[in-house]
Write a protein that holds these residues in place. Structure first.
Motif, PDB file in Angstrom:
ATOM      1  N   ASN A  46      68.189 134.087 -12.963  1.00 25.54           N
ATOM      2  CA  ASN A  46      69.260 134.497 -13.850  1.00 25.54           C
ATOM      3  C   ASN A  46      69.704 135.895 -13.406  1.00 25.54           C
ATOM      4  O   ASN A  46      69.032 136.888 -13.672  1.00 25.54           O
ATOM      5  N   ILE A  62      76.183 144.145 -22.889  1.00 24.05           N
ATOM      6  CA  ILE A  62      76.633 142.917 -22.228  1.00 24.05           C
ATOM      7  C   ILE A  62      77.950 142.495 -22.876  1.00 24.05           C
ATOM      8  O   ILE A  62      78.015 142.268 -24.081  1.00 24.05           O
ATOM      9  N   LEU A  78      72.048 137.858 -14.400  1.00 26.43           N
ATOM     10  CA  LEU A  78      72.277 138.781 -15.506  1.00 26.43           C
ATOM     11  C   LEU A  78      70.959 139.386 -15.987  1.00 26.43           C
ATOM     12  O   LEU A  78      70.863 140.593 -16.224  1.00 26.43           O
ATOM     13  N   LYS A  79      69.930 138.571 -16.106  1.00 24.87           N
ATOM     14  CA  LYS A  79      68.616 139.047 -16.557  1.00 24.87           C
ATOM     15  C   LYS A  79      68.021 140.021 -15.543  1.00 24.87           C
ATOM     16  O   LYS A  79      67.431 141.041 -15.907  1.00 24.87           O
ATOM     17  N   ASN A 115      81.190 139.843 -22.235  1.00 27.03           N
ATOM     18  CA  ASN A 115      81.679 138.677 -21.480  1.00 27.03           C
ATOM     19  C   ASN A 115      80.733 138.293 -20.344  1.00 27.03           C
ATOM     20  O   ASN A 115      81.152 138.069 -19.210  1.00 27.03           O
ATOM     21  N   ASN A 116      79.453 138.298 -20.645  1.00 25.80           N
ATOM     22  CA  ASN A 116      78.423 137.896 -19.686  1.00 25.80           C
ATOM     23  C   ASN A 116      78.332 138.833 -18.475  1.00 25.80           C
ATOM     24  O   ASN A 116      77.912 138.437 -17.407  1.00 25.80           O
ATOM     25  N   LYS A 117      78.754 140.078 -18.655  1.00 26.73           N
ATOM     26  CA  LYS A 117      78.646 141.109 -17.619  1.00 26.73           C
ATOM     27  C   LYS A 117      77.980 142.332 -18.227  1.00 26.73           C
ATOM     28  O   LYS A 117      78.217 142.657 -19.398  1.00 26.73           O
TER      29      LYS A 117
END
Length: 189
Positions: free
Chosen positions: A153, A171, A155-156, A173-175
């Motif tokens: 992942n 975080i 992002l993780k 919008n998934n950024k």
């Protein structure tokens, strides 16, 4: 400000397992060890070393001050990354080739640029060969594993790097977005 673009390749693993990052300059080798451990899910508590094969030299966490050994906790990466294009990193039985080049970079934390290879090692895996075999078996969806072996992942991983460098983030919008310190409650108190 300068930084370094590094490509870290997990050796003796198929398919290619590679992470490319931009890291800030002026960090020590222990911090680089922690970065690599995060991006490949390696045990940060294992003994590790950085090997400069061209000059037969190692940098490691000695746990003590010594005139004869270069300690990773105190030695900065900059002059080594400027002098050598390739460094070997060893963590337990995992070998990582680090290719580096100097790059303009203004942030005080690492950023993942790209990922090749969809899986990271898990603690239950005991060799590079076993890791390659598990990746191949993972293609067969009918096989159940005795341990959690899931896709990485990004992002993780980036979130873990932000925490390692004590950067305030959110975080959106998934950024992951760095929160400038003037926006935090700590600055208002």
């Amino acid at each position: 400000m300068d930084g370094f673009e590094i490509t870290c390749i997990l050796e003796e693993v198929t398919p290619l397992t590679e992470r490319t990052l931009i890291i800030p300059s002026n960090i020590n080798f222990k911090k680089l060890h922690e970065i690599i451990s995060i991006v490949f899910n390696l045990n940060r508590n294992n003994k590790y070393k950085f090997i400069f094969q061209e000059i037969n030299m190692e940098i490691t966490d000695t746990g003590r001050l010594s005139r004869d050994v270069i300690d990773s906790r105190y030695e900065k990466i900059d002059k080594y990354f400027q002098a050598f294009n390739e460094i070997t990193y060893i963590n337990d039985f995992w070998e990582v080739t680090i290719q580096s080049m100097q790059n303009e970079y203004d942030n005080q934390y690492p950023e993942i640029i790209s990922i090749k290879g969809m899986y990271n090692p898990v603690p239950e895996i005991t060799s590079t060969n076993e890791f390659s075999e598990f990746i191949e078996m993972k293609k067969n969806k009918d096989i159940e594993f005795k341990f959690e072996f899931k896709r990485i992942n990004k992002l993780k991983i980036q979130e873990d790097l932000m925490i390692l460098f004590k950067v305030t983030y959110e975080i959106v919008n998934n950024k992951i977005i760095e929160v400038k310190t003037q926006k935090t409650l700590d600055n208002l108190l």
